[in-house]
Design an enzyme around this catalytic site. Structure first.
Site, PDB file in Angstrom:
ATOM      1  N   ARG A  38      20.421 125.002 -21.556  1.00 42.53           N
ATOM      2  CA  ARG A  38      20.900 123.981 -20.724  1.00 42.53           C
ATOM      3  C   ARG A  38      22.391 123.980 -20.619  1.00 42.53           C
ATOM      4  NH1 ARG A  38      21.974 117.959 -21.718  1.00 42.53           N
ATOM      5  NH2 ARG A  38      20.950 116.977 -19.992  1.00 42.53           N
ATOM      6  N   ILE A  64      22.169 115.350 -14.354  1.00 47.51           N
ATOM      7  CA  ILE A  64      21.272 116.317 -14.892  1.00 47.51           C
ATOM      8  C   ILE A  64      20.573 115.146 -15.987  1.00 47.51           C
ATOM      9  CG2 ILE A  64      22.867 117.122 -16.702  1.00 47.51           C
ATOM     10  CD1 ILE A  64      21.054 119.587 -16.942  1.00 47.51           C
ATOM     11  N   SER A  65      19.224 114.995 -15.990  1.00 50.34           N
ATOM     12  CA  SER A  65      18.524 114.058 -16.726  1.00 50.34           C
ATOM     13  C   SER A  65      18.665 114.302 -18.255  1.00 50.34           C
ATOM     14  CB  SER A  65      17.046 114.162 -16.411  1.00 50.34           C
ATOM     15  OG  SER A  65      16.760 113.699 -14.942  1.00 50.34           O
ATOM     16  N   GLN A  66      18.710 113.432 -19.172  1.00 52.71           N
ATOM     17  CA  GLN A  66      18.733 113.443 -20.490  1.00 52.71           C
ATOM     18  C   GLN A  66      17.528 114.248 -21.117  1.00 52.71           C
ATOM     19  OE1 GLN A  66      18.430 109.254 -22.046  1.00 52.71           O
ATOM     20  NE2 GLN A  66      18.254 110.171 -24.156  1.00 52.71           N
ATOM     21  N   PRO A  67      17.758 115.208 -21.934  1.00 48.23           N
ATOM     22  CA  PRO A  67      16.745 115.876 -22.500  1.00 48.23           C
ATOM     23  C   PRO A  67      15.286 115.186 -22.857  1.00 48.23           C
ATOM     24  CG  PRO A  67      18.832 116.572 -23.281  1.00 48.23           C
ATOM     25  CD  PRO A  67      19.046 115.602 -22.523  1.00 48.23           C
TER      26      PRO A  67
END
Ligand code: SAM
Length: 218
Positions: A38, A64-67
C-alpha cells in the site's frame, strides 16, 4: 518508493491482524491485503501513514479508501478466480490491485481524467494490469457487460439501474448508498432476474458523480 522491505511487510502483517480483529474473515482477502504494497500509493510526505487503517488523499480531491473498507467490500463481493469484476472509481488503483490478487479479471473505470492517466501509467509498473477505462462509471461499461461482480467505490444517491442491468444472472453489486456525507453499504444479489438487497453499516465515501450519481445541481 517501489521497494518493499521487511519493515513494510511487518506493518502490513499488523494491518492484517487489525482487520481480523475488526471482523474480516475471508482468508483470500486478508492474504491480498497482506500482499499488495500500500505504501507505493502514497506520496513521500504521507508515507509513514501507509499502513494505518485510514483513508488518505491521493490528489484531485479524491482518496485511497480505508483498508477496512477495501477489505469489507472485497469480502462481500465473494470474488472467485477468473470472474469478471467491474470497479467504479479507479482512484489510486489499490482496490483494483486487491481484486487482481483475488484472481479476478478487472475492469476499472475512473471519471477524473488526471487520476485515470496517472493510475493507468503507474499500476502496471508494479505488475497489476486491470483494463482501464475513462468515463462515467455510473452508467457501467455496456460494451463489456455482463459482469459477475460490480464494486462501486464512491457514494451514490441511489442504485444506478445501469449497474444492476449489467450483472450476470447470479451477479453481486456492492455499493454505498446514502447522502453526500455518509452511506449505507448495500449488497445486491441478482437471482433469476430478481434483485435481493442486504444492508450493512454506514461508511463515508466521496460522492459518485455522473448520470447515476450526484450532479452539480444536487
Ligand atoms: N478505489 C479507489 C482506490 O482504491 O484508491 C478509491 C476510490 S475514491 C474513494 C472514489 C473515486 O471514484 C474517485 O477517484 C472519483 O474520481 C471516482 N468517481 C466518482 N464518480 C465516478 C463515476 N461516475 N465514474 C467513475 N469514477 C467515479
Amino acid at each position: 518508493m517501489l521497494e518493499d522491505n521487511y519493515k513494510q511487510r511487518g506493518l502490513r502483517n499488523k494491518l492484517v491482524k487489525k482487520l481480523r480483529q475488526k471482523g474480516i474473515t475471508d482468508e483470500a482477502v486478508l492474504a491480498a491485503i497482506g500482499k499488495v504494497p500500500r505504501h507505493v500509493f502514497f506520496d513521500d510526505a504521507l508515507l509513514a501513514h501507509a499502513y494505518e487503517d485510514k483513508a488518505f488523499p491521493i490528489g484531485e480531491g479524491q482518496t485511497i479508501s480505508q483498508p477496512y473498507t477495501v477489505a469489507f467490500q472485497s469480502e462481500k463481493l465473494e470474488v472467485k478466480p477468473g470472474q469478471k469484476v467491474l470497479e467504479i472509481g479507479t482512484g489510486s488503483g489499490y482496490q483494483a490491485a486487491i481484486l487482481l490478487e483475488l484472481g479476478a479479471k478487472v475492469y476499472t473505470i475512473e471519471f477524473n481524467r488526471k487520476l485515470y492517466e496517472k493510475t493507468k501509467a503507474f499500476l502496471p509498473s508494479f505488475g497489476y494490469n486491470p483494463y482501464f477505462f475513462y468515463g462515467d462509471g455510473s452508467k457501467g461499461i455496456p460494451a463489456k457487460a455482463p459482469f459477475d461482480k460490480i464494486i462501486v467505490t464512491a457514494g451514490a444517491p441511489v442504485i444506478p439501474s445501469a449497474l444492476t442491468d449489467q450483472l450476470t444472472e447470479k451477479g453481486i453489486l456492492i455499493i454505498p448508498v446514502g447522502d453526500r456525507e455518509s452511506q449505507k453499504m448495500l449488497k445486491i444479489h441478482k437471482n433469476a432476474g430478481k434483485l435481493l438487497k442486504e444492508e450493512f453499516n454506514q461508511f463515508a465515501f466521496v460522492p459518485l458523480l455522473g448520470e447515476g450519481g450526484w450532479t452539480s445541481k444536487d
